[in-house]
Scaffold this motif. Structure first.
Motif, short mmCIF file in Angstrom:
data_model
loop_
_atom_site.label_atom_id
_atom_site.label_comp_id
_atom_site.label_asym_id
_atom_site.label_seq_id
_atom_site.Cartn_x
_atom_site.Cartn_y
_atom_site.Cartn_z
N MET A 73 0.82 -1.13 0.05
CA MET A 73 0.04 -0.26 0.18
C MET A 73 0.91 1.16 -0.02
O MET A 73 1.91 1.28 0.78
CB MET A 73 -0.97 -0.07 1.14
N ARG A 74 0.74 2.26 -0.59
CA ARG A 74 1.05 3.54 -0.84
C ARG A 74 2.50 3.35 -1.43
O ARG A 74 3.57 3.92 -1.13
CB ARG A 74 1.22 4.11 0.51
N GLN A 75 2.57 2.26 -2.62
CA GLN A 75 3.83 2.03 -2.94
C GLN A 75 4.58 2.80 -3.76
O GLN A 75 5.94 3.07 -4.04
CB GLN A 75 3.98 0.56 -3.51
N GLY B 283 5.31 6.76 -3.96
CA GLY B 283 5.41 7.81 -2.98
C GLY B 283 6.59 8.29 -2.79
O GLY B 283 7.66 8.07 -3.34
N ARG B 284 6.81 9.38 -1.60
CA ARG B 284 7.84 10.11 -1.39
C ARG B 284 9.15 9.28 -0.80
O ARG B 284 10.25 9.84 -0.95
CB ARG B 284 7.46 10.86 -0.47
N TYR B 285 8.92 8.09 -0.53
CA TYR B 285 10.20 7.51 -0.27
C TYR B 285 11.05 7.04 -1.16
O TYR B 285 12.25 6.83 -1.10
CB TYR B 285 9.67 6.21 0.63
N GLU C 184 12.95 8.75 -7.30
CA GLU C 184 12.59 8.84 -8.70
C GLU C 184 10.83 9.31 -8.41
O GLU C 184 10.35 9.87 -9.43
CB GLU C 184 12.00 7.41 -9.17
N TYR C 185 10.16 9.11 -7.35
CA TYR C 185 8.84 9.79 -7.41
C TYR C 185 9.04 11.16 -7.07
O TYR C 185 8.26 12.03 -7.76
CB TYR C 185 8.13 9.27 -6.10
N ARG C 186 9.84 11.62 -6.33
CA ARG C 186 10.01 13.09 -5.94
C ARG C 186 10.60 13.75 -6.99
O ARG C 186 10.05 14.87 -7.30
CB ARG C 186 11.20 13.20 -4.61
N ASP D 64 -10.92 1.61 4.02
CA ASP D 64 -11.83 2.18 5.40
C ASP D 64 -11.00 2.41 6.50
O ASP D 64 -11.03 1.98 7.61
CB ASP D 64 -13.06 1.51 5.54
N THR D 65 -10.05 3.36 6.21
CA THR D 65 -8.88 3.77 7.33
C THR D 65 -9.46 3.87 8.63
O THR D 65 -8.73 3.38 9.56
CB THR D 65 -7.94 4.86 6.61
N TRP D 66 -10.21 4.72 8.80
CA TRP D 66 -10.84 5.14 10.05
C TRP D 66 -11.93 4.53 10.72
O TRP D 66 -12.44 4.68 11.79
CB TRP D 66 -11.06 6.53 10.14
N GLY E 59 0.68 -3.48 6.62
CA GLY E 59 -0.31 -3.31 7.32
C GLY E 59 -1.05 -2.01 7.23
O GLY E 59 -2.09 -1.64 7.84
N HIS E 60 -0.29 -1.10 6.65
CA HIS E 60 -0.66 0.33 6.46
C HIS E 60 0.31 0.88 5.26
O HIS E 60 1.06 0.13 4.70
CB HIS E 60 -0.97 1.27 7.65
N GLY E 61 0.27 1.94 5.07
CA GLY E 61 0.71 2.53 3.78
C GLY E 61 2.32 2.76 4.08
O GLY E 61 2.77 3.19 5.22
O1 CP3 Z 1 -1.03 3.13 -2.57
C1 CP3 Z 1 -0.57 3.83 -3.48
O2 CP3 Z 1 0.51 3.93 -4.11
C2 CP3 Z 1 -1.81 4.66 -4.60
C3 CP3 Z 1 -2.07 5.99 -4.27
C4 CP3 Z 1 -2.62 6.32 -2.95
C5 CP3 Z 1 -2.35 7.56 -2.30
N1 CP3 Z 1 -3.31 7.87 -1.43
C6 CP3 Z 1 -1.47 8.51 -2.84
C7 CP3 Z 1 -1.13 9.69 -1.95
C8 CP3 Z 1 -3.58 5.65 -2.20
C9 CP3 Z 1 -4.39 4.61 -2.38
C10 CP3 Z 1 -4.16 6.68 -1.14
C11 CP3 Z 1 -5.15 6.09 -0.08
C12 CP3 Z 1 -5.62 7.27 0.81
N2 CP3 Z 1 -5.23 8.62 1.02
C13 CP3 Z 1 -6.05 6.78 2.12
C14 CP3 Z 1 -6.52 5.53 2.48
C15 CP3 Z 1 -5.19 4.71 2.85
C16 CP3 Z 1 -4.51 5.17 4.07
O3 CP3 Z 1 -3.20 5.44 3.74
O4 CP3 Z 1 -4.74 5.01 5.12
C17 CP3 Z 1 -6.34 8.02 2.82
C18 CP3 Z 1 -6.61 8.19 4.21
C19 CP3 Z 1 -5.55 9.31 2.08
C20 CP3 Z 1 -5.81 10.62 2.25
C21 CP3 Z 1 -4.42 11.08 2.35
N3 CP3 Z 1 -3.90 11.53 1.15
C22 CP3 Z 1 -3.58 11.44 3.41
C23 CP3 Z 1 -3.76 11.42 4.71
C24 CP3 Z 1 -2.32 12.01 2.81
C25 CP3 Z 1 -1.20 12.42 3.39
C26 CP3 Z 1 -0.34 11.35 3.90
C27 CP3 Z 1 1.16 11.61 3.93
O5 CP3 Z 1 1.79 10.79 3.50
O6 CP3 Z 1 1.76 12.96 4.18
C28 CP3 Z 1 -2.44 11.82 1.44
C29 CP3 Z 1 -1.72 12.30 0.46
C30 CP3 Z 1 -1.20 11.37 -0.58
N4 CP3 Z 1 -1.87 10.45 -1.07
C31 CP3 Z 1 0.12 11.16 -0.96
C32 CP3 Z 1 0.20 10.19 -1.71
C33 CP3 Z 1 1.49 9.52 -2.57
C34 CP3 Z 1 1.42 12.06 -0.56
C35 CP3 Z 1 1.38 13.14 -1.30
C36 CP3 Z 1 2.69 13.91 -1.69
O7 CP3 Z 1 3.33 13.29 -3.08
O8 CP3 Z 1 2.69 14.92 -1.35
#
Ligand code: CP3
Length: 351
Positions: free
Chosen positions: A30-32, A34-36, A39-41, A210-212, A324-326
């Motif tokens: 999950m959240r594969q 992303g900023r870590y 190449e994404y950044r 349904d995170t929350w 278990g989470h992103g």
């Molecule tokens: O999983 C993936 O790689 C696909 C993309 C994805 C994102 N958000 C990209 C994102 C998915 C599936 C989500 C789901 C999401 N977004 C959820 C449910 C899953 C979970 O994590 O609980 C929720 C609650 C959100 C709402 C959300 N969006 C939050 C709380 C944040 C900030 C989180 C943080 O890391 O700071 C976001 C922003 C967000 N969504 C980012 C990404 C890659 C970071 C944005 C950036 O590049 O600045």
């Protein structure tokens, strides 16, 4: 049933979702995207997160990065759970978490919400899905769509932003239940239309986040959350794509998650995988559930945790390795690589 030889990543994933035999559990995170990832950044430089979600080319690029760089075995559409909410006419910004322009607090605001066709309001999402499906047809990697579940979306929309307790949302739920029900019904309609359109555009499985929802005690969860999941599963299933249900901190609602009818339950690390696998049996496959912080541990530790999770999951009809989470922004890329390698080193019967 025996395992067919030479499964593609797509076949392995879809078989694991349906509880058919596979050689080993498939793996993604999950959240594969992303900023870590540096190449994404680089792709994200000079553009806001929301604009990235609307930029088909960049969104396709970052969705594919984890396959190319890390070898994950499923791709999830790059977007956010708040993108379809833009189609309701609600103003959302990211700093970096979601911020709602005008939190929904009144009857007038909630009764004014109208669900439009997402193919009209957020067409770029489906272009991204189509682009990804084309890119993944060669390597035979499965494409996942996703949506936020009504309760989690409502939590942010009423609260206005992230929160530890989401007390404004829970106050509305206990003080104005009919209004909260109306909001959840609107969001359920929106989610059904949104997931249906993703499947139509080429998503082969969908995950409902349904995170929350785990914030509620089991009796309230059964009253407020379970019916939304059941309605979504029932109405989306016709599209033929398996549905994965994720609830964070949801060990106490496992039985209700099973009653949702979802094909796969995605568990967080506080939920014991062995117990969940025995309870789920043939009813659902399981996904998870490594604590994302363990990706900072030494490689051997990651390998041993992956073996243990796979072993615990054996009584389940199917298992997909995941966190278990992103994935967190400060996750070492090496840890993610070790996680994927550990999963691929598991052989059928030796987990
Ligand atoms: O999983 C993936 O790689 C696909 C993309 C994805 C994102 N958000 C990209 C994102 C998915 C599936 C989500 C789901 C999401 N977004 C959820 C449910 C899953 C979970 O994590 O609980 C929720 C609650 C959100 C709402 C959300 N969006 C939050 C709380 C944040 C900030 C989180 C943080 O890391 O700071 C976001 C922003 C967000 N969504 C980012 C990404 C890659 C970071 C944005 C950036 O590049 O600045």
């Amino acid at each position: 049933m025996s395992v067919p030889a030479g499964l593609t990543a797509r076949e392995r994933f879809l078989r694991a979702c349906r509880g058919e035999p596979v050689d080993r559990p498939p793996v993604w995170l999950m959240r594969q995207a992303g900023r870590y990832l540096p190449e994404y950044r680089r792709v994200r430089e000079g553009i806001s997160f929301l604009d990235m979600c609307r930029d088909v080319e960049r969104a396709v690029t970052v969705s594919l990065q984890p396959v190319e760089l890390l070898g994950v075995e499923a791709v999830i559409l790059f977007s956010d759970i708040f993108v379809p909410v833009l189609g309701l006419g609600i103003d959302v910004d990211f700093r970096p978490g979601p911020m709602i322009g005008e939190p929904l607090r009144t009857r007038d605001q909630i009764h004014a919400l109208r669900v439009e066709d997402p193919r009209q309001t957020v067409p770029y999402v489906f272009e991204i899905v189509r682009g990804l499906r084309r890119a993944l047809s060669g390597p035979q990697i499965p494409l996942l769509g996703f949506a936020g579940a009504p309760f989690t979306l409502a939590a942010y929309l009423v609260e206005g932003a992230g929160s530890r307790s989401f007390s404004a949302m829970k106050r509305m739920l206990y003080r104005e239940p009919a209004l909260m029900r109306t909001l959840l019904d609107v969001l359920t309609e929106m989610t059904v239309a949104y997931l249906g359109a993703q499947i139509e555009a080429g998503a082969e499985a969908v995950q409902l986040f349904d995170t929350w929802a785990g914030l509620l005690a089991e009796d309230d969860y059964r009253k407020w959350v379970l019916p939304t999941h059941q309605a979504i599963v029932e109405r989306v299933r016709g599209g033929g794509a398996p549905l994965i249900l994720y609830v964070n901190d949801g060990a106490h609602v496992l039985e209700s998650m099973l009653e949702s009818g979802a094909d796969v339950l995605s568990l967080d690390w506080r939920c014991d995988m062995g117990m969940a696998a025995r309870r789920a049996g043939r009813r659902a496959s399981l996904q998870g559930n490594l604590d994302p912080c363990i990706l900072a541990a030494p490689r051997e530790e990651i390998f041993s945790r992956v073996r243990r999770i796979a072993e615990q999951a054996r009584p389940a009809r199917g298992h997909i390795l995941n966190l278990g989470h992103g994935c967190l922004p400060d996750t070492p890329v090496e840890g993610v690589r070790a996680f994927v390698e550990a999963a691929k080193s598991l052989a059928a019967g030796s987990a």
